[in-house]
Scaffold this active site. Structure first.
Site, PDB file in Angstrom:
ATOM      1  N   GLY A   1       0.814  -1.203   0.000  1.00 32.79           N
ATOM      2  CA  GLY A   1       0.000   0.000   0.000  1.00 32.79           C
ATOM      3  C   GLY A   1       0.854   1.262   0.000  1.00 32.79           C
ATOM      4  N   SER A   2       0.277   2.338   0.504  1.00 36.95           N
ATOM      5  CA  SER A   2       0.888   3.658   0.357  1.00 36.95           C
ATOM      6  C   SER A   2       2.173   3.875   1.138  1.00 36.95           C
ATOM      7  CB  SER A   2      -0.121   4.739   0.742  1.00 36.95           C
ATOM      8  OG  SER A   2      -1.191   4.753  -0.181  1.00 36.95           O
ATOM      9  N   THR A   3       2.510   2.991   2.078  1.00 35.64           N
ATOM     10  CA  THR A   3       3.819   3.137   2.730  1.00 35.64           C
ATOM     11  C   THR A   3       4.925   3.031   1.680  1.00 35.64           C
ATOM     12  OG1 THR A   3       3.901   0.751   3.209  1.00 35.64           O
ATOM     13  CG2 THR A   3       3.049   2.205   4.948  1.00 35.64           C
TER      14      THR A   3
END
Length: 670
Positions: free
Chosen positions: A413-415
């Site tokens: 995901g966005s990490t």
């Protein structure tokens, strides 16, 4: 005429001599064949006899013994059987190998290699006599051990090695030899008849066992009236437990796991050695234990050590005649981990029995302080016997409590936008100050994408790198990834750990960028840039990948053993890029619109990035959402956390789980 008669007489002599020679040859040939037949029969008899001994079928072995020989030695069949049971059974003889078998006439010689409970082979040479056409053995006690006489006995002392413990970095126990409680019965205490039945019923209720299970335990062949028969083992006596009449409660020393479920996947558990285990490993013996899962299994040999003891022949007065085998005890070695037992407990607690994982590290050293997975199971139950009902409940649980989620690959995901941004900045394709106009919550490059669109949560415009980090903007990062192109993106990713095998005693697949060598799709390239697509990294691989941010661009590899040397990879990202991204990560916490802003109330200087990876079948539906948080100590870089919540409910996220854990780390990890 005379010459003819002479010739006839000469031929007659030759014929007679020939017949005599032929008769002699036939006689010796018959004799030789008979000897061969007897030898083969003798070999067959001896092999069959030893085979029954090896299987522990002492009853069946009696069929190969001469009754006359038993009478002459004053042994009955029952006594011979009991002698083998008591001696071979007592010292744990198994897997007998026969070598150097020789039968000459009715005399035989052979060598046996007997594996005993001492874990080392015992070699014995035997000789004796066969009878009844070599179909039976003239038995004597020296066929048990070669120097054994009629009234001799065997003395056996077994000295089990103390299993090494698994300890945290401060020497606190994760798997220790602690106090255990055994619940059992001494049969004579049960009485008889209806009284016995009533006691068994009440004991079954108290221990949550069936009457059938208790009866089966009491019916074991070794049980005697005054023997303690264990029924159940626990690490402690349950609160408010009252032992019914006839139940015996005893304390002992055994393997215990002080924080139980909190470290079950990592530490694992032990179990009793099986016949199959002993076949695979000749060092194992009946009655010993072996690591069944986790680090208990990985480091079983080091932890187990080597059992010792001795086997000796004594005379009727108990005086030792000969020591057959003597093995020194070698206690197991302790395993010292980088884990912090309190951090491990709090990491597990933070998951609150939800599906997920929590990994904590020291960024500067790579030391893993916590590796937790949830839901979990109690390793103490597995060590001392879990019921089939309880096991079935766990194995059929849709939440998969046996799955170690810290070693299972997920789209991060966005990490992962941290990595994409770092590659863009270092390659010069991303200008952190350039703003991009983005309108709406959906975007596609052009009509060639068909119905597919990249989506975002917040409708903000214009957007620069800092804004994209604060709001976790997928569209911004998709555009920047397309701008840098696949070649530049992959060159940057290759500096990290994709495709590498980490030096950890944990089974896992290497981190993956994509299923194929190339994306072959602009959509897949764009999706990968914001942490989805076919990216697969487990939580340990994620926290390792992101270690460049607290380490000024150097990647620090993870380690779990205190004895392990530190390993790093320099210049993965430039210091200038790290400074830019860390500033933006700080804003994710400090800015009121930041996705990790709630952490600011802790009063701990933090840099963070959140992420949500969505798994769904159709573009416009809400799929399974996996929530991630990566955060580290902004002031001293003493700790980092990777929190993962699988299939999160709408009212929960990884960010809301970590306050207590972060507070502990801030106060205790220096």
């Amino acid at each position: 005429m005379k010459r003819s008669e002479t010739q006839k007489k000469g031929r007659g002599k030759f014929i007679l001599i020939g017949l005599v020679i032929l008769g002699c040859l036939s006689f010796f040939s018959f004799r030789h064949l008979n000897e061969l037949r007897l030898e083969r029969k003798g070999e067959e008899t001896l092999k069959s006899f030893v085979s029954q001994l090896s299987k522990g079928k002492y009853d069946d072995s009696l069929a190969y013994l001469s009754q006359e020989s038993l009478k002459s030695t004053n042994f009955s069949e029952k006594q011979v059987k009991e002698k083998y049971q008591n001696i071979y059974g007592g010292i744990g003889v198994h897997d007998i190998k026969m070598n150097d078998l020789s039968v000459k006439g009715n005399q035989f010689n052979y060598t046996l290699i007997l594996h005993t409970s001492l874990g080392e082979p015992l070699k014995q040479k035997y000789q004796g006599t066969l009878t009844k056409g070599n179909s039976l053995i003239e038995w004597a006690p020296n066929l048990i051990f070669s120097d054994m006489k009629q009234k001799d006995k065997v003395r056996y002392q077994y000295l089990p090695a103390t299993r090494g413990e698994i300890l945290d970095h401060k020497g606190r126990g994760l798997a220790i030899n602690g106090k255990i409680v055994k619940f059992g019965i001494v049969p004579k205490d049960l009485g008889n008849g209806a009284d016995k039945e009533e006691k068994i019923k009440k004991i079954a209720e108290a221990l949550k066992l069936s009457k059938k299970e208790i009866t089966a335990a009491l019916d074991q062949a070794w049980v005697k009236e005054d023997y303690f028969v264990p029924l159940k083992t626990e690490t402690k006596v349950p609160e408010n437990f009252e032992a019914p009449e006839g139940l015996d409660v005893r304390t002992d020393t055994g393997r215990t796991y002080p924080i139980g479920e909190a470290a079950a996947h990592l530490i694992g558990y032990i179990g009793a050695v099986s016949a199959e285990d002993m076949k695979k490993n000749k060092e194992l013996a009946e009655g010993s234990v072996i690591g069944r899962a986790g680090l208990e299994r990985v480091y079983d040999k080091e932890l187990r050590g080597k059992n010792g003891g001795y086997i000796a022949i004594t005379n009727s007065e108990g005086k030792e005649k000969e020591i057959l085998q003597q093995v020194d005890v070698v206690n197991g070695k302790d395993i010292h981990l980088t884990i912090d037992v309190q951090a491990q407990y709090l990491a597990y607690k933070s998951l609150n029995n939800e599906q997920g994982s929590s990994v904590v590290s020291e960024p500067k050293t790579g030391n893993l302080l916590a590796i937790a997975s949830s839901p979990s199971f109690d390793p103490n139950q597995f060590t001392y016997g879990i019921s089939q009902k309880e096991y079935d409940k766990l194995s059929k649980d849709k939440a998969l409590p046996f799955l170690a989620r810290y070693s299972n690959g997920y789209a991060p995901g966005s990490t992962f936008k941290l990595v994409t941004a770092a590659i863009g900045l270092d390659s010069g394709t991303l200008d952190p100050n350039q703003v991009i106009d983005i309108n709406g919550l959906k975007w596609q490059k052009d009509a060639s994408w068909g119905g597919y669109r990249v989506t975002r949560v917040s409708d903000v415009s214009p957007v620069d790198l800092k804004t994209a980090m604060i709001y976790s903007d997928n569209i911004y990062m998709a555009k920047e990834t397309l701008k840098m192109g696949e070649k530049t993106f992959r060159q940057g990713l290759n500096k990290f750990i994709f495709g590498e095998k980490l030096d950890l005693p944990i089974e896992m697949n290497p981190a993956q960028v994509s299923a194929e060598k190339n994306f072959n799709s602009e959509i897949l390239l764009a999706d990968t840039g914001y942490g989805q697509g076919q990216l697969l990294l487990n939580p340990i691989q994620q926290i390792t990948t992101y270690s460049v941010f607290p380490n000024n661009g150097t990647l620090i590899y993870p380690k779990l053993l205190m004895s392990q040397k530190e390993k790093s990879k320099k210049d993965v990202v430039s210091p200038e890029t790290i400074a830019q991204i860390n500033q933006d990560m700080q804003a994710v916490v400090e800015d009121p619109n930041g996705t990790a802003h709630s952490l600011q109330t802790l009063g701990i200087p933090l840099m963070a990035k959140t992420g949500t990876a969505e798994i769904k079948e159709k573009q416009d539906e809400r799929g399974q959402q996996n929530s991630f948080l990566y955060a580290f100590d902004a002031q001293n870089q003493n700790f980092a956390v990777l929190q993962f919540l699988e299939d999160r409910p709408d009212d929960k996220s990884a960010v809301g789980m970590v306050p207590e854990l972060l507070q502990y780390l801030s106060e205790n990890v220096h």
